[in-house]
Design an enzyme around this catalytic site. Structure first.
Site, PDB file in Angstrom:
ATOM      1  CG  MET A 104      21.376 -27.934 -18.084  1.00  0.00           C
ATOM      2  SD  MET A 104      20.788 -26.597 -19.140  1.00  0.00           S
ATOM      3  CE  MET A 104      19.407 -27.355 -19.959  1.00  0.00           C
ATOM      4  CE  LYS A 109      19.559 -18.396 -11.855  1.00  0.00           C
ATOM      5  NZ  LYS A 109      20.882 -17.983 -12.276  1.00  0.00           N
ATOM      6  CB  CYS A 111      28.464 -26.083 -23.636  1.00  0.00           C
ATOM      7  SG  CYS A 111      27.229 -26.925 -24.617  1.00  0.00           S
ATOM      8  CD  GLU A 142      19.177 -11.409 -15.539  1.00  0.00           C
ATOM      9  OE1 GLU A 142      19.322 -12.263 -14.679  1.00  0.00           O
ATOM     10  OE2 GLU A 142      19.087 -10.186 -15.304  1.00  0.00           O
ATOM     11  CB  CYS A 196      -0.762   0.012   1.291  1.00  0.00           C
ATOM     12  SG  CYS A 196       0.385  -0.521   2.553  1.00  0.00           S
ATOM     13  CB  CYS A 203      25.410 -23.863 -18.526  1.00  0.00           C
ATOM     14  SG  CYS A 203      24.231 -25.121 -18.961  1.00  0.00           S
ATOM     15  CG  ASN A 229       4.175   0.159   1.999  1.00  0.00           C
ATOM     16  OD1 ASN A 229       4.038  -0.944   1.479  1.00  0.00           O
ATOM     17  ND2 ASN A 229       4.663   1.211   1.349  1.00  0.00           N
ATOM     18  N   GLY A 230       4.193  -3.137   3.836  1.00  0.00           N
ATOM     19  CA  GLY A 230       5.255  -4.129   3.809  1.00  0.00           C
ATOM     20  C   GLY A 230       4.732  -5.502   4.074  1.00  0.00           C
ATOM     21  CB  CYS A 280      21.235 -28.951 -24.989  1.00  0.00           C
ATOM     22  SG  CYS A 280      21.257 -29.356 -23.246  1.00  0.00           S
TER      23      CYS A 280
END
Lengths: 477, 1509
Positions: free
Chosen positions: B499, B963, B1139, B912, B21, B1134, B254-255, B1128
Site C-alpha cells: 500500500m 515504486k 489479507c 499488469e 533519436c 498484501c 542516441n541516449g 480494505c
C-alpha cells in the site's frame, strides 16, 4: 510479527471460569489461570495491522500489536515496558475493562477478535511474578506540590504520572481506604483487592502521600489546599446515583447499588460490619433495576450472599446476538453478552419500565412494572408502554443500578467555585483545567460516568497538562 | 541558455529537457571521398525520420544534422569566389558558425573570434555566408534561426596538423568565453557547430527532408566526403533550439547521460587541477570544459573533445568515458581490466543508455553503453562501404552486395580506420590501447585493498549503556528497528511493504523528521530506462576507490594510488585501519561534525562554515582522506545532520577546486536505512561507517529481537544496504557506484533556495520551504529527546508510526476514523456520513498531510444553482480505478471494481496481470466484468491479441507511484493456478516484471510502442502512465509528441501490492506538483489540446478532484479509496497473502471473507461526483471542462500558521504560462496516429476473403524499414472477428521481401503466417499471439546467414503463443518474457530468454552472456558446440542438463527439421545430417521451479491414475 498466519490457523480461546457451583461459594476471582503456551498462541492471532484499530479503540492508546508480538516471542519483560508506557494499571484494566479494543480489533470484522485483555492481564501478572514491577521514584524532584482529590483510577493515574514527573503528590480520599470505585465499587470476585494494594504499595514507595478519611470541603479545608499546593486535580468521580422517583420508592429494602456493593467489599476486607448496617441478599427475592455492569456486579454479589432469586431489569430491548446494521465495526459492539455473574443464575428482563413499589410494614414486597417498546417518531426513538403488559413481581430487596448523574456539587466543588456544565460535570478546557486556574479535573468528575480505562486516560492527560502548567513544558505522554 | 528555450518558470525547468533519436553513419573504409556518401547519408536520415519528432507545427522538426570530412574541393572553390585562397588540406580549419541576426552583434562576435585566433597564433582568412533557404521551415524554428557563416582559419607555419587542431579547439574556447563574457546583444546565438581542419557539421532545427533544401551546399556535387554521420532528433519539447541538434563536434548520441549532474561537478572539481603539456598556461582558457547550457550529449561531447585535444586518442577517450562493465567480468583479459581499473581512478563512467557515433574525420566508430540499451545495426558492403544506423533497411542495398550484417554489442567499440582501410575489431583495438602502458604493474604497485592495511591498534568499544540515548539523539524509532533494520540484518534484503504512503511530507511533519526525508529519489521513465540490477547484475559495480585524484590530463603511475573497497558501507575495523593509515600518499584527518545545540540555527551555520574551513586546512596540510564524524556528539554538542555536513563540504570543495584531492568518508550514527546511504553517496561520500546502526543491531541481538550471530547480522545488513542502494541507482539507470557518487539524483521538497544553493547546489527544490534554522530546530528536538532537561519515566524510543498507524504516531490520512466512515457511508449509501468522511479527510489533508491541503479555492461571488451543473452521471465518466492486477488482489475484489466502473461508465483497470478471457463475456444480468483499461506493463503478463482487442483504453505503465523505476513483483504464494493461466506462467512461482519495458529505452521507443498498441486495437485510446517527479512535464510533452491519447500523472503515494519500503516512502513526489508541471509544460508547447491528462495517487474526496481539475487534470483515478470501499482496512500485508478481508489475497479461505459489492463502489463514486457538484456550485462552474487548468481559481492558503509549512511557496504550482488564447488548455483534438499510412491497410484489403469467409489467402508484398508493426492491424481484425482462437493455421499467408521495420508481426494471432525474406529490426514478433513468423535472408545473399544478425533486439518480447523460425542471429534479450511462443534461432545476444515463463526456445548457435536470467518457466535448448555455454548462463534460477529421454530429443529434432524446411537453413540441415555429433551437444535449460511444478503435477496425475484403478 511472529506468525502472519496465526489468525488463520488458530481460533479464539478465552480462559475458563471456575465452575459456578464452586465460585458462588467464595469471593475469589472467577477466572482460572490461562496456560502460557496457549496465551502465546492467542497472541499470535494478532495481525499486526497496518492500522491497528485496537490502538484507537483503546482509550489509553495501548500499543497492542507491539506487546502481542512480544508475548508471542516470550519477551515478557519488554512487553510490560511497552504496556506500562501507555497504561499505569494494566492489572486493573486487564480485569475489569470491557475491552473496547477487542470490539475494534480488525480480526473482529469477520472472525473473533484477539484476546487482548487476557494478554494484557497476563503481561502484568508475569511482571509482578518476576519482580519487574519495582518502585521507580523520580530522579529529580521539582519541588512542586500537587494535590489529587479522589483515589479512583483517574486520581491514581494522575498521581502516578505527576510523581514520575518529579512533583510531590498528595492523594486525598474521603473513604477509609484508597481506591475509590476500584476499592468499593468492583466486587472482589472481579478484582481481588490485593491487586489494588500491591499497586498502592509501589506508589507509596515511589513517594506519593495517601491520606484517607480526608473529605475535602468537609474535614479538609479547600483554602488550605489551595495555599499548600501548586496545583489540584479533582478526580472525585461521578457519585450521584440516578434515582427512581416512583411511588413506593421510600420503602425499606430499596437501595442504590453503590450503597449495597461497598458493604460487601468491606466485609471481604475483613471489616466487622454489624448486620443491622449491612445490606444482604441472603434468602431474599432480589430485583436489580439496571442492566449494566453495576447491575451485574449486584447480581454476582447477591448470589454469593445467598439470594433466593434474582431478576435484573433493563429498560432497553434485548440486544441482538450479532452486530446490528447500524452498529458496524469498529464501534463498540452492542450485542447480548453474558458476564460471569449472569452465568451464575438470575434472570434478565428487557424492555421493562418499573412503575411503582408496594410493600408491607414499610418494607418493599412488590414491584409493578410494564413492558415498553421504542417507536420511531420522525427519526427519534420514543418509548411507549405496551398496553396491557403490566405485571407485578415479588421483591424483598431492590437494587437501583441505573447509573450516575455526575459529581456531588455540595462541599468541595461549590467551595472551589469551579464551573459546572448542564449535565452536572465539571467543565474543563482542552488542557483539562477547570474554570479556576491551577485546578484541573479528570475522570468521571469531568466526563461523567464512564469506564475505568477512560478514567486512567483522563488522569494521565490531566497529569500531562498539570506538568506543563507547572513547568512550562512537559515530556509526559 | 540557447535562444528558443524558455527560461525556468512555474514548475518548468529547462534542465530537465530530454532528447533521443535515430543515428547513423556511412563510411568508405578506404577513405575514398565522394558525393554519393553524403547523398546516401542524407537518405539514411530520411529513412530514420520516424525516429524523430515534430512539435506543434508539422514543419518544425526537432533537429537534424550531418558531420562530414572537410569538403576541400567545394570549400576551395567557394572561398576562391570570395577571393580567399585556402592553403592545402589540413593547413586550414573551417568553422561552422551560428551568429546573431543583428548585424552589429554579428560583427562584434566575429571580431571576438578573430582576436581569439590571433591570440592563439593563428590567422582568420575570411568568412563565407552559408546560403540557407528557410522557406520550408516552421515559424517557431524561424523565430530563432541564426545566421550561418563559415570562417576559415589558417594554420601558423610551425604547427603540424594535430597541433593545429588543438589550437582550433583553444580558439573556439577562447572565442566562446569571450562572447559569453561580452555584453553583445543576442550573444546566445553565437555557436560553433564545428571548427576543425578535419570535419564540418551542418545542422539545424530541421526535419530530415529539409536538410538539403535548407543547406543548398549539401546538394552541391563538389561536396565530398569519405564518411558522414547523420542524426535525427526527438526532443521532448517543441521549443526550437538550433545548436542542440546533433551531431556535435565529435559525437552523435542516441541516449541519455543519467549521471550528468555528478559528471559535471566532478569535472568542475578536476579541471582546477589540470596541467597540460600540450596547452601549458593556456589550459586555463579551456575552462570550464563543460558548457552547462548544452544537452547531456553536448556536454559529453565537451568532455570527449577535451580528453582528445589534451592528448588521448579518440577510442581511448571513449573507453574512459563509457567503459564496458569490467568489474565482474569473468572472461575479460587482464590487461583490459587493468586499463579500466586504472582509469576508474581518474574518472567515473558517464553512465546511461547510449549509442554513440564518433568521428575525428579519419576514424569513425560507434560504441554502446554497458547495457546495450540502444539498437545499432550495420552492414558491410562489397564495395567496402559500411552503413551503420539505429535500424537496418535505412539504405536500399541489394542482398548480393552485403558481406556481413552485424550489430553493436554492449560496451563494445566498432571502429573503422580510413587510413588503415579496415574495420578494427573491438578486441584488437582495446588490446592495443590497454597495452600502451603497464597498467597492471602500476596497479599492483599502487592500489591496495583495504584488507591489506594493517589492522588498527584501537577499535572503538561498543557502549551499550548509551545506545538508547544515541538512538534517540539520531531520531531512531521502534519502527526503524523492527520494520527497516531487522529484515536487513536477518536476510540481507530490504523490507518489503505494501500500500502507499499517506503520511505528511517531511516539511509538513511535526515529528522532527531527519533531513534525509526532505529528499525524494528521482527515477528514470521513458527517456531512459531503469536498469535491472537483479537480473542483469553483471553490468553493475558497487566498488569504489579511496584516495586523492591526480591530474586527469597526465598519465602517471601514481594516479592509481588508491585503496579499493568493495562496498560503500564500512565496518568499524576498516574505518579504524584508515584512521591509522601510515602510507605514502595517504593522510587521514577526522573532522567533527557536531555543533553546540544551544546556539540554534546560527550555531549550525557557523559550524558548517567552520567545518568547511577545517576541510580546507586539512587538504592544504596534505590530507587525502577526510572523515566527517559525529561520534563526539554529547549532551552539549548535537550532531550536524550528516547529509548537510557531507553535501555542504562536498560542494564547498567543488567550488574551491580541491574536491578531488581528498576522499570523503562519513562516520555517522544517523545512517540506518537505504535512503540515507543513497543520499550520502549521492552527495559525495565515498564510504559510510554507520557505527550506531551496527551497535543497534548488536543490541537487538542482545534483546533477542534478532536471532542471528552479530558478525552475520552486520554482513547481512551491509549486503542489504548495497542491494538497496544498487536498486535505487538502477531506478535511474545508473550501474556503478562511482558514477552515482555525487550525481545527486534527488529532488528536495520543502527546502528553501538559499539553503539548497549553499549546501546542495543545483538540487531542484521548487516550492521553497525551511532552511538551516528549522533544520537546527529539528536536530534540537531529537537531541532534547535524548537529553531532556527533566527526565521523565523510563526513556523509550519513539513509536514512529510512519509505516503502521499509531495513535500517538505520525499522522495518516487513512486512520480508524476515516476508514470507518468511508466504509460505513458507502455500504449504507449515507451521504451525511460520507460528508463526515470527506470533512475528516479534507481537514487532515489541510492538517498538513498534503500540498493540496495548503491550497484553497477562490469562490464565485454568486454560486451556480446545483441543477444547472453537469450531472453526476456525466462527471462519473471521468473516473477510473487504479491499476491493480488480478494476482495482487483477489478475483472478487478485481471484478467488483470492474462491474462497478462499467455500471457508472467509468473505467476500471486490469493492472499488469492480464485478464481472464471469461470476463470478456457479459454476465446474465448485463454486468460486464471486463476492465475498460487494459494495462501493458513491462511484464506483459497475459497481453494477447484478444486482451488488446477487448480494451477501450490501453495503458502503458511506465512507472508506478509506490515504486517508480521498479518492476512489479508477485510473490509465489499468490500465483495460484488461475492466475498462472491468465499470466501464462507457472503456479507457485513468483513473478517479477522487469524494471524497464524492454522495448522502451527512449522516447522514440515509446512512440513505437504507442504505434504498436494503436495497431493492435485502433479503437482503443492509448494512455501512458507516468509518475510525478521534477521534469515529468517535459516527459509528458514527449509523450504527447509520441502520439499518446492520454497521459496519466500518478502521485508518489499510490499503493502497491509489494514494494521495498524505501521506494514507498522516498521515491517520487506528490501528484499536485507533477500535474501542475505537466499542464504548464504542455500548454507552453501547445501540446495540451492533443492529449487527455489524467491524475491519480490518493485521491479521496470531491475536494481532491476539484484541486486536480483546476491544476489541469481531466480524468481522475482512485485506487486505495475504492479498495477501502470494498473492505480494505490498510492491513499492509498484501505481499504476505494474508489479507484478512479477502481483498489482496489468493487464499480461498480469506477470499471467502470478501464482502465488497459493486453497489458500494457505485455509491462511493456517486457521492464523490455529488460532492464535486457542490464545490462547482460554490466556485461558479457549470461543467468540468470549464474548470480544467484554472490554476487562477486556486489560492495559497493565507492562514497557515504551521512553523514549517508557512515557509513553503506554492506559487510556481499556480503559475500559468503566458500563451496566446488560441492555445488549448484541455483535450480538444485527436492525435494523428498515422495508421492511414500503414501497410496493414493493404493487408486487410487483400485478406478480405479470409476475414469475411475464413477462406485462405496468399499475399506477396515488398517491405521496408518504414513499414512498422506490420501484421498487427490485420491481426486485430482477425481477433475481433474470430476471438481468442483466431483462424485455423495458415489461413492468411503473407510473404514479404525486404527489410522490415520495427515490431514486425507484433501480437499476430493464430491463422496468420508471415514469411520475410530479408531482415527485421527490433521487436520482431513482439507479443506474438499464435501466429507464425519465418525469416530468412534473401536467396541472392552471399553472406553466411548463421553468422549474421537478421532480427534486432528484444524479439518475441512477451509472446504468448505462436511460432518463430529465424534463420540467422537475433539481438540482445531474445525472447525476453516469452510466455508461450516456440522459436528456433541460430544465435542470440546477451540476456537471451530472460524472464521467460513459458514456451520453448531452441538456439542452434552461440548465445550471449546472462542467458536465462530470471527464467522461471518454459524450456530452452542451446546447441553448445564449444562447450562453454555454462560461462554465459545465469544459473540463479535454472539447471542445465541433457535431454531427459529419446522422446524429448526427437521433439527437438523435429522442430529443427521444420526450421530447415521453412527457412532453408544450411545450419539446420548440417545439424540434422550429423545429429549423432550435434545431438549430444544440446543443453537443456530448465527452470528449477518449473521442474518442481511439473514433477508435482506428474506425481499428482500418476497418483490419480493409480487411485482410478
Amino acid at each position: 510479527m511472529g506468525n502472519p498466519q496465526g489468525f488463520i490457523e488458530f481460533a479464539r480461546i478465552t480462559p475458563e471460569r471456575r465452575p459456578v457451583t464452586e465460585r458462588i461459594h467464595d469471593w475469589n476471582e472467577v477466572y482460572k489461570e490461562f496456560p502460557e503456551d496457549q496465551l502465546k498462541v492467542q497472541a499470535s492471532r494478532c495481525m499486526d495491522c497496518g492500522i491497528p484499530f485496537c490502538n484507537q479503540g483503546c482509550p489509553l492508546g495501548n500499543i497492542i500489536p507491539d506487546w502481542n508480538d512480544l508475548v508471542y516471542r516470550g519477551r515478557w519483560s519488554e512487553a510490560i515496558k511497552r504496556l506500562h508506557a501507555t497504561n499505569n494499571f494494566p492489572e486493573f484494566t486487564g480485569r475489569v475493562c470491557p475491552a473496547p479494543c477487542e470490539g475494534s480489533c480488525v480480526l473482529g470484522i469477520n472472525s473473533d477478535p484477539v484476546t487482548i485483555k487476557q494478554v494484557e492481564v497476563t503481561i502484568i501478572e508475569e511482571a509482578f511474578k518476576n519482580g519487574w514491577v519495582m518502585p521507580a521514584p523520580p530522579k529529580i524532584r521539582t519541588g512542586k506540590k500537587v494535590a489529587v482529590i479522589g483515589s479512583g483510577p483517574a486520581g491514581l493515574a494522575a498521581a502516578a504520572q505527576l510523581n514520575h514527573a518529579g512533583h510531590w503528590v498528595s492523594v486525598f480520599e474521603r473513604a477509609d481506604r484508597i481506591g475509590g470505585l476500584l476499592r468499593y465499587g468492583i466486587p472482589e470476585f472481579k478484582m481481588e483487592k490485593s491487586i489494588l494494594d500491591r499497586r498502592l504499595e509501589i506508589m507509596s514507595t515511589e513517594g506519593i502521600a495517601f491520606q484517607t478519611n480526608a473529605n475535602v470541603g468537609v474535614n479538609v479545608s479547600v483554602d488550605v489546599l489551595r495555599q499548600t499546593f501548586d496545583a489540584i486535580v479533582l478526580a472525585g468521580g461521578a457519585t450521584l446515583p440516578r434515582d427512581l422517583p416512583i411511588p413506593g420508592r421510600d420503602l425499606d429494602g430499596i437501595h442504590f447499588a453503590m450503597d449495597y456493593l461497598p458493604l460487601q467489599n468491606k466485609r471481604c476486607e475483613g471489616d466487622a460490619i454489624p448486620d443491622e448496617q449491612f445490606i444482604t441478599a441472603k434468602d431474599k427475592r432480589v430485583v436489580i433495576i439496571g442492566g449494566g455492569d453495576t447491575g451485574a456486579d449486584c447480581l454476582g454479589t447477591a448470589h454469593r450472599q445467598g439470594a433466593t432469586s434474582v431478576v435484573q431489569f433493563e429498560l432497553l430491548p434485548k440486544p441482538p446476538k450479532d452486530r446490528a446494521y447500524d452498529n458496524p465495526w469498529p464501534n463498540w459492539p452492542n450485542i447480548f453478552r453474558t458476564s460471569s455473574a449472569h452465568e451464575e443464575g438470575g434472570e434478565r428482563e428487557y424492555s421493562v419500565l418499573t412503575k411503582s413499589f408496594t410493600g408491607e410494614n414499610g418494607k418493599v414486597k412488590q414491584l409493578h412494572a410494564v413492558q415498553v417498546e421504542f417507536v420511531d417518531e420522525g427519526g427519534r426513538k420514543v418509548m411507549k408502554e405496551v398496553p396491557g403488559s403490566g405485571f407485578t413481581l415479588e421483591a424483598d430487596l431492590v437494587l437501583l443500578a441505573m447509573g450516575f448523574l455526575g459529581p456531588e456539587r455540595k462541599g468541595m466543588l461549590d467551595q472551589l467555585g469551579v464551573a459546572i456544565n448542564e449535565r452536572g460535570n465539571v467543565i474543563t478546557n482542552e488542557e483539562k483545567m477547570t474554570s479556576v486556574p491551577g485546578i484541573f479535573a479528570a475522570g468521571d468528575m469531568a466526563r461523567g460516568q464512564s469506564l475505568v480505562v477512560w478514567a486512567i486516560r483522563e488522569g494521565r492527560q490531566a497529569a500531562r497538562f498539570i506538568d506543563k502548567y507547572l513547568m512550562g513544558s512537559t515530556d509526559l505522554p | 541558455m540557447y535562444p528558443g528555450i524558455p527560461e525556468k518558470q512555474g514548475l518548468y525547468d529547462p534542465q530537465f529537457e530530454h532528447d533521443s533519436c535515430g543515428v547513423g553513419f556511412i563510411v568508405d573504409m578506404h577513405g575514398r571521398k565522394s558525393h554519393t556518401i553524403v547523398r546516401n547519408a542524407l537518405q539514411v536520415l530520411i529513412n530514420l525520420e520516424h525516429r524523430g519528432a515534430k512539435g506543434c507545427e508539422v514543419n518544425t522538426g526537432d533537429g537534424a544534422g550531418i558531420t562530414m570530412q572537410v569538403p576541400d574541393k567545394f570549400l576551395r572553390a567557394e572561398a576562391q569566389k570570395l577571393g580567399i585562397t585556402l592553403p592545402e588540406v589540413g593547413r586550414y580549419g573551417v568553422g561552422m558558425v551560428f551568429l546573431p541576426r543583428d548585424p552589429q552583434s554579428r560583427l562584434l562576435c566575429e571580431e571576438l573570434f578573430a582576436s581569439a585566433a590571433t591570440r592563439s597564433g593563428q590567422k582568420v582568412l575570411g568568412w563565407r555566408d552559408v546560403p540557407t533557404d528557410n522557406s520550408q521551415i516552421g515559424n517557431s524554428a524561424k523565430a530563432v534561426e541564426p545566421v550561418f557563416r563559415q570562417v576559415f582559419v589558417e594554420a601558423a607555419p610551425n604547427v603540424n596538423r594535430v597541433a593545429f587542431e588543438q589550437k582550433l579547439y583553444l580558439i573556439r574556447r577562447r572565442a566562446e568565453n569571450a562572447v559569453a563574457a561580452s555584453k553583445i546583444k543576442d550573444a546566445n546565438y553565437f555557436y560553433l557547430s564545428s571548427l576543425s581542419c578535419n570535419t564540418i557539421v551542418y545542422k539545424g532545427m530541421l526535419s530530415a527532408e529539409q536538410m538539403d533544401t535548407y543547406f543548398p551546399d549539401l546538394k552541391n556535387p563538389q561536396i565530398e566526403s569519405a564518411l558522414a554521420v547523420v542524426h535525427q532528433r526527438f526532443s521532448t519539447n517543441t521549443f526550437p533550439s538550433w545548436p542542440l541538434a546533433h551531431p556535435f563536434r565529435y559525437v552523435s548520441h542516441n541516449g541519455e547521460i543519467n549521471t550528468l549532474r555528478g559528471n559535471i561537478n566532478w569535472m568542475k572539481a578536476r579541471e582546477r587541477q589540470f596541467k597540460s603539456d600540450i596547452y601549458g598556461e593556456d589550459v586555463k582558457d579551456l575552462l570550464p570544459v563543460l558548457n552547462e547550457a548544452g544537452s547531456d550529449s553536448a556536454i559529453l561531447d565537451n568532455a570527449l573533445e577535451m580528453l582528445v585535444m589534451c592528448g588521448r586518442s579518440l577510442p581511448h577517450a571513449v573507453m574512459m568515458l563509457i567503459p564496458e562493465a569490467w568489474d565482474g567480468h569473468l572472461t575479460m583479459t587482464d590487461d583490459k581490466k587493468a586499463f579500466y581499473e586504472y582509469h576508474s581512478c581518474l574518472m567515473e563512467p558517464w553512465d546511461g543508455p547510449a549509442s554513440i557515433v564518433f568521428t575525428d574525420g579519419h576514424r569513425i566508430g560507434a560504441v554502446l553503453d554497458r547495457n546495450g540499451l540502444r539498437p545499432s545495426r550495420y552492414y558491410v558492403l562489397k564495395d567496402d562501404t559500411v552503413v551503420m544506423a539505429s535500424e537496418v533497411g535505412v539504405l536500399d542495398v541489394e542482398p548480393q552486395d552485403i558481406v556481413m550484417k552485424g550489430r553493436l554489442q554492449p560496451g563494445k567499440i566498432f571502429l573503422i580506420d580510413t587510413e588503415q582501410g579496415r574495420i578494427i575489431d573491438d578486441a584488437e583495438l582495446k588490446k592495443k590501447i590497454a597495452a600502451e602502458k603497464p597498467y597492471r604493474a602500476w596497479l599492483s604497485q599502487h592500489m591496495i585493498r583495504i584488507a591489506d592495511l594493517p589492522p588498527a591498534r584501537q577499535l572503538p568499544e561498543p557502549d551499550h549503556e548509551t545506545v538508547l540515548l544515541r538512538q534517540q539523539m539520531f531520531g531512531y524509532t521502534h519502527e526503524d528497528l523492527k520494520i527497516l533494520m531487522a529484515p536487513m540484518a536477518r536476510a540481507g534484503e530490504e523490507a518489503i511493504g505494501s500500500m502507499g504512503t499517506d503520511t505528511p511530507l517531511a516539511v509538513l511533519s511535526d515529528r522532527a523528521p531527519s533531513l534525509f526525508s526532505y529528499f525524494k529519489q528521482m527515477f528514470a521513465q521513458v527517456t531512459n530506462p531503469p536498469l535491472d540490477a537483479i537480473r542483469e547484475e553483471l553490468v553493475t559495480s558497487m566498488s569504489t576507490a579511496l584516495g586523492p585524484e591526480r591530474n586527469l590530463l597526465k598519465v602517471e603511475p601514481q594516479s592509481c594510488r588508491m585503496i579499493k573497497i568493495l562496498s560503500p558501507v564500512m565496518d568499524n575495523s576498516d574505518l579504524a585501519r584508515l584512521k591509522e593509515i601510515q602510507r605514502e600518499g595517504f593522510k587521514t584527518v577526522t573532522l567533527s561534525m557536531t555543533y553546540r545545540v544551544s546556539e540554534g540555527g546560527a550555531g549550525l551555520r557557523r559550524a558548517m562554515a567552520h567545518l568547511c574551513k577545517e576541510a580546507d586546512d586539512a587538504i592544504r596540510d596534505g590530507a587525502t582522506i577526510l572523515i566527517l564524524s559525529d561520534r563526539s556528539a554529547n549532551w552539549q554538542m548535537a550532531p550536524i545532520p550528516s547529509l548537510l555536513a557531507t553535501s555542504g563540504v562536498h560542494h564547498h570543495l567543488v567550488r574551491e577546486g580541491t574536491r578531488t584531492k581528498a576522499t570523503m568518508i562519513v562516520e555517522t550514527g544517523e545512517a540506518r536505512e537505504v535512503h540515507h546511504y543513497c543520499l550520502l553517496i549521492g552527495y559525495g561520500a565515498s564510504a559510510i561507517n554507520p557505527y550506531l546502526a551496527f551497535e543497534t543491531l548488536d543490541d537487538m541481538i542482545r534483546q533477542d529481537m534478532l536471532l542471528i550471530e552479530y558478525r552475520k547480522a552486520i554482513n547481512y545488513y551491509i549486503k542489504a544496504v548495497n542491494k538497496g542502494v544498487l536498486k535505487v541507482m538502477s531506478k535511474m539507470g545508473i550501474s556503478t557506484l562511482q558514477s552515482y557518487r555525487g550525481a545527486q539524483i534527488f529532488e528536495a521538497i520543502g527546502l528553501n533556495q538559499e539553503f539548497v544553493n549553499t549546501y546542495f547546489t543545483n538540487t531542484p527544490s521548487r516550492i521553497s520551504g525551511v532552511g538551516i534554522d528549522e533544520i537546527a530546530e529539528e536536530v534540537a528536538a531529537r537531541h532534547g529527546h535524548a537529553y531532556p532537561e527533566r527526565p521523565v519515566l523510563t526513556p523509550e524510543l519513539d513509536w514512529g508510526g510512519q509505516y503502521q498507524w499509531r495513535a500517538e504516531g505520525e499522522y495518516h490520512m487513512y486512520n480508524p476514523e476515516t476508514i470507518h466512515r468511508l466504509q460505513y457511508s458507502t455500504r449504507t449509501n449515507n451521504y451525511r456520513i460520507f460528508k463526515e468522511y470527506t470533512a475528516l479527510m479534507d481537514s487532515t489533508s489541510q492538517k498538513l498531510c498534503t500540498l493540496r491541503g495548503l491550497l484553497e479555492f477562490k469562490y464565485a461571488d454568486q454560486p451556480v444553482p446545483l441543477d444547472e451543473i453537469e450531472s453526476v452521471e456525466s462527471i462519473m465518466k471521468r473516473f477510473a480505478t487504479g491499476a491493480m492486477s488480478f494476482g495482487s488482489i483477489s478475483k472478487e475484489a478485481h471484478e467488483t471494481l470492474a462491474i462497478a466502473m462499467n455500471r457508472i461508465g467509468g473505467k476500471s483497470n486490469t493492472g499488469e496481470g492480464g485478464e481472464d478471457p471469461a470476463r470478456f463475456v457479459p454476465d446474465a444480468n448485463g454486468d460486464r466484468r471486463s476492465s475498460a483499461i487494459k494495462q501493458v506493463a513491462s511484464g506483459r503478463f497475459g497481453v494477447t491479441s484478444q486482451y488488446l482487442v477487448s480494451a477501450q483504453e490501453l495503458q502503458i505503465k511506465m512507472a508506478q507511484g509506490a515504486k517508480p523505476g521498479e518492476g512489479g513483483q508477485l510473490p509465489g504464494h499468490k500465483v495460484d493456478s488461475v492466475i498462472a493461466r491468465v499470466r501464462h506462467s507457472t503456479p507457485g512461482v513468483g513473478l517479477i516484471s522487469p524494471p524497464p519495458h524492454h522495448d522502451i529505452y527512449s522516447i522514440e521507443d515509446l512512440a513505437q510502442l504507442i504505434y504498436d498498441l494503436k495497431n493492435s486495437n485502433p479503437r482503443a485510446r492509448i494512455s501512458v502512465k507516468l509518475v510525478s517527479e521534477v521534469g515529468v512535464g517535459t516527459i509528458a510533452a514527449g509523450v504527447a509528441k509520441a502520439h499518446a491519447d492520454v497521459v496519466l500523472i500518478s502521485g508518489d503515494s499510490g499503493g502497491t501490492g509489494a514494494s521495498p519500503v524505501t521506494s514507498i516512502k522516498h521515491a517520487g513526489i506528490p501528484w499536485e506538483l507533477g500535474l501542475a508541471e505537466t499542464h504548464q509544460v504542455l500548454v507552453m508547447n501547445d501540446l495540451r489540446s492533443r492529449i487527455v491528462v489524467q491524475t491519480d495517487g490518493q485521491l479521496k474526496t470531491g475536494r481532491d478532484v476539484m484541486v486536480a481539475a483546476l491544476l489541469g487534470g481531466e480524468e481522475f483515478g482512485f485506487a486505495t479509496s475504492a479498495l477501502v470501499v470494498t473492505g480494505c482496512i490498510m492491513m499492509r500485508v498484501c505481499h504476505l497473502n494474508t489479507c484478512p478481508v479477502g481483498v489482496a489475497t489468493q487464499d480461498p479461505l480469506l477470499r471467502a471473507k470478501f464482502t465488497g459489492k459493486p453497489e458500494h463502489v457505485v455509491n462511493y463514486f456517486r457521492m464523490i461526483a455529488e460532492e464535486v457538484r457542490e464545490w462547482m456550485s460554490k466556485l461558479g462552474f457549470r461543467s468540468v471542462n470549464e474548470m480544467i487548468g484554472r490554476m487562477d481559481r486556486l489560492d495559497i492558503k493565507k492562514a497557515v500558521d504551521h512553523w514549517k509549512a508557512k515557509k513553503l511557496d506554492l506559487s510556481p504550482m499556480l503559475q500559468m504560462p503566458k500563451v496566446p488564447s488560441t492555445v488549448g488548455t484541455r483535450k480538444m483534438q485527436e492525435q494523428d496516429h498515422g495508421l492511414a499510412k500503414a501497410l496493414d491497410n493493404s493487408l486487410i484489403e487483400l485478406a478480405k476473403d479470409s476475414l469475411e469467409s475464413r477462406r485462405s489467402t496468399e499475399i506477396y508484398l515488398p517491405i521496408r524499414n518504414a513499414n512498422r508493426t506490420v501484421g498487427t492491424m490485420l491481426g486485430a481484425e482477425v481477433t475481433r472477428r474470430f476471438g481468442g482462437e483466431g483462424l485455423p493455421h495458415d489461413t492468411i499467408r503473407i510473404s514479404f521481401k525486404g527489410s522490415a521495420g520495427q515490431s514486425f508481426g507484433a501480437f499476430v494471432p493464430n491463422g496468420i503466417s508471415m514469411t520475410l525474406e530479408g531482415d527485421a529490426n527490433d521487436y520482431f514478433g513482439k507479443g506474438l499471439s499464435g501466429g507464425r513468423l519465418v525469416v530468412f535472408p534473401p536467396a541472392k545473399a552471399s553472406f553466411n546467414a548463421e553468422e549474421n544478425i537478421i532480427v534486432g533486439n528484444v524479439a518475441l518480447y512477451g509472446a504468448t503463443g505462436g511460432e518463430a523460425f529465424i534463420r540467422g542471429v537475433g539481438g540482445e534479450r531474445f525472447a525476453v518474457r516469452n510466455s508461450g511462443a516456440t522459436a528456433v534461432v541460430e544465435g542470440v545476444g546477451d540476456h537471451g530468454c530472460e524472464y521467460m515463463t513459458r514456451g520453448l526456445v531452441v538456439v542452434i548457435g552461440r548465445t550471449g552472456r546472462n542467458f536465462a536470467a530470471g527464467m522461471s518457466g518454459g524450456v530452452a535448448y542451446v546447441l553448445d558446440e564449444e562447450g562453454d555455454f555454462d560461462q554465459r548462463c545465469n544459473f540463479e534460477m535454472v539447471d542445465v542438463e541433457s535431454f531427459a529421454d529419446a522422446a524429448e530429443e526427437k521433439s527437438v529434432h523435429n522442430l529443427i527439421e521444420r526450421h530447415a524446411k521453412l527457412t532453408g537453413s544450411a545450419r539446420a540441415t548440417r545439424i540434422l545430417k550429423d545429429w549423432n555429433l550435434y545431438g549430444d551437444k544440446f543443453r537443456k535449460i530448465m527452470p528449477l521451479e518449473y521442474r518442481r511444478v511439473l514433477e508435482a503435477a506428474a506425481a499428482k496425475a500418476s497418483a490419480g491414475i493409480q487411485a482410478g484403478h
